[in-house]
Design a protein around this motif. Structure first.
Motif, PDB file in Angstrom:
ATOM      1  N   SER A 241      11.674 -28.220  29.720  1.00  0.00           N
ATOM      2  CA  SER A 241      12.549 -28.057  28.681  1.00  0.00           C
ATOM      3  C   SER A 241      14.020 -28.777  29.153  1.00  0.00           C
ATOM      4  O   SER A 241      14.615 -29.179  28.262  1.00  0.00           O
TER       5      SER A 241
ATOM      6  N   THR B 129       5.317 -28.828  24.402  1.00  0.00           N
ATOM      7  CA  THR B 129       6.755 -28.300  24.316  1.00  0.00           C
ATOM      8  C   THR B 129       7.363 -29.409  23.668  1.00  0.00           C
ATOM      9  O   THR B 129       8.432 -29.247  23.154  1.00  0.00           O
TER      10      THR B 129
ATOM     11  N   SER C 181      10.518 -29.092  20.769  1.00  0.00           N
ATOM     12  CA  SER C 181      11.536 -28.703  21.633  1.00  0.00           C
ATOM     13  C   SER C 181      12.667 -28.082  20.866  1.00  0.00           C
ATOM     14  O   SER C 181      13.438 -27.152  21.210  1.00  0.00           O
TER      15      SER C 181
END
Length: 359
Positions: free
Chosen positions: A102, A312, A316
């Motif tokens: 991330s 992911t 995001s």
């Protein structure tokens, strides 16, 4: 006891040094909010001492039986309940991987804004990391040896390129605005100490003087971090507070002889470090899976987890929490449970069991 792969202590701590230092490139507002970077110069030595204290239970458990890691002890001492507790370690190693990806995506999108798709870059990185995790600790440590050398040279270039640009006037009195930033810095640095619980699994895999390795590794990490703060603040002053990634911004300012804009060099080494960290933590996740469900499931799980993490990148904007300051507090509590609480319980049970066997 299963036969373990063997690496040297120096290889292990090169690997852990890289995994710890990749945080430095993304250090800034994205993780610390409005905290004053300059006050983190005090946070660094305090965090170094705290890291050593947090490490004591894991190291002592290892000393009690150097052939067993924390997962082995959980299985032997607690049986099925221990296998259930192993899930905490699996979840932590997975969470660190999610958090790393991330932050990587935020950095690439905001600081680089590449002409190609960020999710595509993430998938490539994770595919490579899954391969590294599948090959195991020996392959990862060999790769980390090369990356460590390049990282050391990059740090030297970074120092030389910026030292002439330092303005002493940028160094204002420490804690000028109070102590809040110092505590924020400590929380950040400890929350990012994911290598500590990793040692609970990795120490039995390494041969050599573990205590010396821990001392050099921990001292090196926080000395480098303190040096980065000195360089960034000395060259950028209050301007550093406005940057999402001040270390990367400072890298673009520096020059080495006729070489300018060394940020591309640092970026390449940093992405290599991210590959090492993801490979390591996916491998650690697989070790936990193997302890519960066996080797065949471990191999499949690495690919499954890599695929889940890659998803992911497409969501995001909905997973901002993974790279927000909220994660700092959550990671600290998780770290304390699996690095201090569980190892302390294991130590007490192990010592009690030994006393009974002697009687």
């Amino acid at each position: 006891m299963e036969k373990r792969p063997a690496i040297s202590v120096s290889q292990l701590f090169c690997l852990l040094f890289i995994s710890r230092m990749v945080v430095s490139m993304t250090y800034g507002n994205i993780l610390i909010g409005s905290s004053d970077i300059w006050d983190h110069l005090i946070s660094a030595p305090i965090s170094a001492i705290l890291a050593w204290i947090i490490l004591i239970p894991i190291y002592y458990l290892f000393v009690l039986d150097k052939k067993m890691n924390v997962l082995d002890n959980l299985q032997e001492l607690f049986g099925k309940i221990g296998l259930g507790l192993i899930i905490f370690y699996i979840l932590y190693f997975l969470l660190v991987s999610f958090h790393t990806v991330s932050v990587f995506e935020k950095f690439i999108f905001n600081a680089i804004n590449p002409p190609i798709s960020v999710p595509f870059l993430t998938i490539l990185l994770l595919f490579s990391s899954c391969y590294g995790a599948y090959k195991g600790i020996e392959a990862i440590s060999r790769a980390s040896g090369f990356i460590f050398v390049f990282m050391v040279f990059a740090m030297i270039f970074f120092l030389i390129s910026l030292i002439s640009s330092i303005e002493p006037v940028n160094y204002k009195p420490l804690m000028f605005g109070g102590t809040e930033s110092v505590f924020e810095g400590i929380k950040l640095l400890i929350s990012q100490s994911s290598c500590i619980p990793a040692m609970g699994v990795l120490l039995p895999m390494a041969k050599g003087n573990h205590k010396k390795g821990i001392i050099i590794w921990n001292s090196g990490v926080y000395l480098v971090f303190a040096a980065l703060i000195m360089l960034v603040v000395g060259t950028m002053g209050d301007f550093a507070q406005t940057q999402l990634f001040p270390v990367y911004t400072a890298a673009g300012i520096g020059k080495f002889g006729s070489f300018k804009h060394l940020d591309s060099l640092y970026l390449g080494i940093w992405i290599s470090g991210i590959f090492i960290k993801l490979s390591l933590f996916l491998m650690l996740t697989g070790e936990g899976i193997k302890k519960i469900w066996g080797e065949q499931v471990r191999k499949k799980s690495i690919l499954i987890f890599g695929f889940l993490i890659s998803l992911t990148s497409f969501f995001s904007d909905k997973l901002e929490l993974l790279s927000s300051p909220f994660m700092t507090n959550f990671l600290i509590w998780f770290l304390m449970i699996i690095s201090v609480v569980i190892p302390l319980v294991l130590i007490l049970v192990k010592l009690k069991k030994r006393r009974r066997s002697v009687i």
